[in-house]
Design a protein around this motif. Sequence first.
Motif, PDB file in Angstrom:
ATOM      1  N   ALA A   1     -34.227 -63.544  31.837  1.00  0.00           N
ATOM      2  CA  ALA A   1     -34.502 -62.233  31.273  1.00  0.00           C
ATOM      3  C   ALA A   1     -35.319 -61.366  32.219  1.00  0.00           C
ATOM      4  O   ALA A   1     -35.224 -60.137  32.189  1.00  0.00           O
ATOM      5  N   VAL A   2     -36.134 -61.998  33.053  1.00  0.00           N
ATOM      6  CA  VAL A   2     -36.957 -61.246  34.007  1.00  0.00           C
ATOM      7  C   VAL A   2     -36.162 -60.867  35.251  1.00  0.00           C
ATOM      8  O   VAL A   2     -36.414 -59.833  35.873  1.00  0.00           O
ATOM      9  N   LEU A   3     -35.180 -61.687  35.611  1.00  0.00           N
ATOM     10  CA  LEU A   3     -34.463 -61.484  36.869  1.00  0.00           C
ATOM     11  C   LEU A   3     -33.895 -60.075  37.042  1.00  0.00           C
ATOM     12  O   LEU A   3     -34.056 -59.478  38.111  1.00  0.00           O
ATOM     13  N   PRO A   4     -33.237 -59.472  36.029  1.00  0.00           N
ATOM     14  CA  PRO A   4     -32.710 -58.113  36.230  1.00  0.00           C
ATOM     15  C   PRO A   4     -33.797 -57.078  36.509  1.00  0.00           C
ATOM     16  O   PRO A   4     -33.522 -56.039  37.120  1.00  0.00           O
TER      17      PRO A   4
ATOM     18  N   ALA B   1     -31.446 -63.489  42.846  1.00  0.00           N
ATOM     19  CA  ALA B   1     -30.898 -64.752  42.355  1.00  0.00           C
ATOM     20  C   ALA B   1     -32.020 -65.756  42.212  1.00  0.00           C
ATOM     21  O   ALA B   1     -33.044 -65.674  42.899  1.00  0.00           O
ATOM     22  N   LEU B   2     -31.835 -66.712  41.307  1.00  0.00           N
ATOM     23  CA  LEU B   2     -32.792 -67.807  41.163  1.00  0.00           C
ATOM     24  C   LEU B   2     -32.040 -69.104  40.954  1.00  0.00           C
ATOM     25  O   LEU B   2     -30.917 -69.126  40.452  1.00  0.00           O
ATOM     26  N   LEU B   3     -32.680 -70.191  41.354  1.00  0.00           N
ATOM     27  CA  LEU B   3     -32.160 -71.528  41.107  1.00  0.00           C
ATOM     28  C   LEU B   3     -33.318 -72.394  40.637  1.00  0.00           C
ATOM     29  O   LEU B   3     -34.297 -72.576  41.356  1.00  0.00           O
TER      30      LEU B   3
ATOM     31  N   GLU C   1     -34.625 -78.811  37.392  1.00  0.00           N
ATOM     32  CA  GLU C   1     -35.385 -79.488  36.352  1.00  0.00           C
ATOM     33  C   GLU C   1     -34.880 -80.913  36.211  1.00  0.00           C
ATOM     34  O   GLU C   1     -33.873 -81.296  36.811  1.00  0.00           O
ATOM     35  N   GLU C   2     -35.580 -81.711  35.428  1.00  0.00           N
ATOM     36  CA  GLU C   2     -35.193 -83.107  35.262  1.00  0.00           C
ATOM     37  C   GLU C   2     -33.806 -83.242  34.629  1.00  0.00           C
ATOM     38  O   GLU C   2     -33.103 -84.229  34.845  1.00  0.00           O
ATOM     39  N   THR C   3     -33.412 -82.242  33.856  1.00  0.00           N
ATOM     40  CA  THR C   3     -32.112 -82.299  33.182  1.00  0.00           C
ATOM     41  C   THR C   3     -30.981 -81.698  34.006  1.00  0.00           C
ATOM     42  O   THR C   3     -29.832 -81.717  33.579  1.00  0.00           O
ATOM     43  N   GLY C   4     -31.284 -81.144  35.167  1.00  0.00           N
ATOM     44  CA  GLY C   4     -30.245 -80.537  35.982  1.00  0.00           C
ATOM     45  C   GLY C   4     -30.733 -79.255  36.629  1.00  0.00           C
ATOM     46  O   GLY C   4     -31.941 -79.008  36.730  1.00  0.00           O
ATOM     47  N   THR C   5     -29.799 -78.434  37.084  1.00  0.00           N
ATOM     48  CA  THR C   5     -30.149 -77.182  37.737  1.00  0.00           C
ATOM     49  C   THR C   5     -29.561 -76.005  36.963  1.00  0.00           C
ATOM     50  O   THR C   5     -28.571 -76.149  36.240  1.00  0.00           O
ATOM     51  N   HIS C   6     -30.201 -74.859  37.136  1.00  0.00           N
ATOM     52  CA  HIS C   6     -29.732 -73.651  36.487  1.00  0.00           C
ATOM     53  C   HIS C   6     -29.764 -72.510  37.482  1.00  0.00           C
ATOM     54  O   HIS C   6     -30.788 -72.270  38.125  1.00  0.00           O
ATOM     55  N   TYR C   7     -28.633 -71.799  37.616  1.00  0.00           N
ATOM     56  CA  TYR C   7     -28.527 -70.672  38.536  1.00  0.00           C
ATOM     57  C   TYR C   7     -28.303 -69.384  37.761  1.00  0.00           C
ATOM     58  O   TYR C   7     -27.578 -69.367  36.765  1.00  0.00           O
ATOM     59  N   ALA C   8     -28.917 -68.318  38.228  1.00  0.00           N
ATOM     60  CA  ALA C   8     -28.681 -66.995  37.648  1.00  0.00           C
ATOM     61  C   ALA C   8     -28.771 -65.957  38.751  1.00  0.00           C
ATOM     62  O   ALA C   8     -29.480 -66.146  39.754  1.00  0.00           O
ATOM     63  N   GLN C   9     -28.067 -64.856  38.583  1.00  0.00           N
ATOM     64  CA  GLN C   9     -28.152 -63.774  39.546  1.00  0.00           C
ATOM     65  C   GLN C   9     -28.072 -62.441  38.835  1.00  0.00           C
ATOM     66  O   GLN C   9     -27.609 -62.338  37.697  1.00  0.00           O
TER      67      GLN C   9
END
Length: 347
Positions: A34-37, A49-51, A54-62
């Motif tokens: 929500a902060v990225l934009p 963009a961010l990546l 975490e222990e459960t996996g990775t999350h990418y957003a742009q």
Amino acid sequence: MPPLRTLLAVPVSLALLALAPAASSAPATPPADAVLPLLLTSGGAPAAALLAREETGTHYAQAGQGIARADHFRAGSITKTFIATVVLQLAEEHRLSLSDTVEQHLPGLVRGAGNDGRTMTLRALLTHTSGLNDYTADTGGTVPLSPLQAVRIALTHPPADPGRYHYSNTNYVLLGLVIEQVTGDSYATEAERRIIAPLGLTDTSFPGSRTTLPSPHGRAYDTDGTDVTALDPQVAGAAGELVTTLTDLDRFYAALLGGELLPPHWLREMRDTRTAHGLYGMGLFPVKLPCGTTVWGHNGRIAGSYVRTAATVDGRRVLTFRVNTTALTDPDLEPALLAAEFCPRTS
């Protein structure tokens, strides 16, 4: 560039946007998204963009166009964490001591305008407490220089208050020279052998004087909109020449803080901020978030790129975000994004 010295207050509007619960009809969205934009609308970046790892996996957003997960980009002062790691590995091998003076490794080099390498330790370089002037204050970080040229520019100025924290790129240029003197190889060669290859950071490199970025990559823009994708990394050298990716940075900081690169004693030394009065360790700096969590990492700014990596003290959670411009115009956005990622969500 200097690290964020104090955590700026997160505006209420950002906190509400970042932490608002997701609608029940849709899957929960990681709050940092929500902060990225806002890095575009308020921070002035063309794309971001961010990546998150975490222990459960990775999350990418742009946000925005012209940026992608696999892109290579310039990481600026994040290079310092790599350099500090190499120096601490050499200390572990008893090839140098942090109490060594600069003079012992680089005799006669640091003299002039009140600067004296005979009274300056490697610890002071690592923690930015040497008092050395930052040569980029004269060059604007835009002039390619050899390490010796950079040091000589710094030595035309009297030192700041030695023993006090004063962020200076000159410190890490000198550490690059120390690594070369101790090992017989360049800091780039040592970092590649000790860090990049063992961790499988296949998209991370020290480009030297190569002005182009490896493929794939997007465009990079200065704050006035000028395209600065082509850049001679000698403007930064050991203080900031690294080229890398989001994935590799997350992997590096997870490995470092997770104890894969340094024994526990040296990792504690790296995170010890007492010499720099709580502001900086050795190639790492802490940020205490509003929820009480402290994250460790570094930021990097070089023409056309601003990058920030932060991680929990054990390296189990890591966030790297980047924008394809030189700086954010709203300094509140970085701490807001870190708080949105690392602080618990409230309902």
